[in-house]
Design an enzyme around this catalytic site. Structure first.
Site, PDB file in Angstrom:
ATOM      1  N   LYS A 254      39.838  46.324  46.183  1.00 18.99           N
ATOM      2  CA  LYS A 254      39.777  44.974  46.753  1.00 18.99           C
ATOM      3  C   LYS A 254      40.691  44.866  47.967  1.00 18.99           C
ATOM      4  CE  LYS A 254      38.181  42.984  42.477  1.00 18.99           C
ATOM      5  NZ  LYS A 254      38.461  42.423  41.171  1.00 18.99           N
TER       6      LYS A 254
ATOM      7  N   GLN B 161      43.367  39.681  38.401  1.00 23.36           N
ATOM      8  CA  GLN B 161      42.528  40.747  37.836  1.00 23.36           C
ATOM      9  C   GLN B 161      42.499  40.644  36.300  1.00 23.36           C
ATOM     10  OE1 GLN B 161      40.700  43.052  39.720  1.00 23.36           O
ATOM     11  NE2 GLN B 161      39.790  43.452  37.718  1.00 23.36           N
TER      12      GLN B 161
ATOM     13  N   ASP C  22      37.132  33.940  42.541  1.00 24.53           N
ATOM     14  CA  ASP C  22      36.348  34.591  41.491  1.00 24.53           C
ATOM     15  C   ASP C  22      35.282  33.640  40.952  1.00 24.53           C
ATOM     16  OD1 ASP C  22      36.608  37.246  40.855  1.00 24.53           O
ATOM     17  OD2 ASP C  22      38.371  36.978  39.579  1.00 24.53           O
TER      18      ASP C  22
END
Ligand code: NAD
Length: 288
Positions: A53, A97, A120
């Site tokens: 990422k 994460q 997200d």
């Protein structure tokens, strides 16, 4: 007949270029788009995802801020970091994460993220807005799957889509996106007795199950388009390898188009994260 293999890597590169162009437009206005990535613990797969990422952010011209915390970090300390990132003007997107260590309540952390920085798309406000067909930051994996479908099929109006799996991060938002595209949508899951019979009626099958090669030839109508979200590591012939939720070797002889694993949905997820970060920065600066 052998199916067209949908090239997720190439389409993801296109999405990344779009994000880069968006980031460049923001920079012309003096705004540096910024993404904070929070990793708690030492999970090896999570470390790889975070590294990728950060690399893709650099490629897209997005600043990234990495926060690596030890496995024993308390929930209160993670919440304090989220609070700080929520307030920072140079952070437009926050990604925590998952999975988090067991002593931390994932839902509590997700809900603590400012919804307009929730790149997200997991916050209840974004998930709810998507269900209502209102503007939202959309979860990256289903968003990427939709893009693959549109690149492959064009207009999805009136198509019958079966989504296999009903998780909050893939199955449910996928179904909402397909509905928004005017598909007839069926969701099947582990409690549906003959899910294969329903899937066999579909023009589009999206598999997000987490069971290696569950979706075999019996699940697929000739000429259907198949998107495989699954990432499963298995041992086969003494070797460790990644396979999807779809039995690729069987289904490629029946479907009109299919995503491979790896190289299908996976690269799209990160590219869509970059696009979400640019969208978040754009919205936060009220540039439309
Ligand atoms: P999950 O475990 O949260 O949900 C799995 C779903 O599959 C459940 O709703 C369950 O009811 C359903 N299911 C289980 N067995 C079934 C069966 N026999 N028939 C029909 N449905 C069944 O999983 P998830 O988080 O949605 O992830 C699914 C898969 O996608 C995993 O392999 C995961 O690694 C992968 N994934 C990939 C990406 C990516 O970027 N490519 C992102 C997220 C998840």
């Amino acid at each position: 007949m052998s199916a067209r293999i949908i090239d997720g890597k190439a389409i993801a590169q296109k999405v990344l270029e779009e994000a880069r162009a968006g980031a460049a437009r923001l920079r012309e206005r003096g705004i540096e788009p910024g993404l904070a990535v929070v990793l708690v613990g030492e999970d090896p797969a999570s470390q790889v995802y975070v590294r990728n990422k950060v690399l893709k952010a650099a490629e897209a011209g997005i600043l990234s801020f990495e926060h690596r915390l030890s496995t024993t970090t308390s929930e209160a300390d993670v919440l304090a970091l989220i609070d700080e990132l929520n307030r920072r003007d140079d952070v437009h997107g926050i990604l925590v994460q998952l999975p988090l260590p067991r002593h931390i309540d994932e839902q509590k952390i997700i809900e603590a993220i400012r919804y307009d920085k929730d790149v997200d798309g997991f916050h209840a406000l974004n998930a709810g807005a998507l269900q209502q067909g209102r503007p939202a930051l959309v979860a990256c994996t289903p968003w990427g799957c939709l893009r693959l479908l549109k690149e492959t099929l064009g207009n999805l109006d009136g198509k019958h889509a079966v989504v296999v799996g009903r998780s909050n991060i893939v199955g449910k938002p996928m179904a909402a996106l397909l509905l928004r595209e005017n598909c007839a949508v069926t969701i099947v899951h582990s409690r549906v007795p003959d899910a294969a019979a329903l899937a066999r009626q579909a023009d589009i099958v999206v598999a997000a199950v987490g069971r290696p090669r569950l979706v075999d030839a019996h699940w697929i109508k000739p000429g259907a388009t198949v998107i495989d979200v699954g990432i499963n590591r298995i041992e086969e012939n003494g070797k460790s390898r990644l396979v999807g939720d779809v039995d690729f070797e069987q289904v490629k002889n029946i479907a009109a188009a299919i995503t491979p694993v790896p190289g299908g949905v996976g690269p799209m997820t990160i590219a869509c994260l970059m696009q979400n970060t640019v969208s978040a920065a754009t919205a936060q600066h009220a540039i439309y």
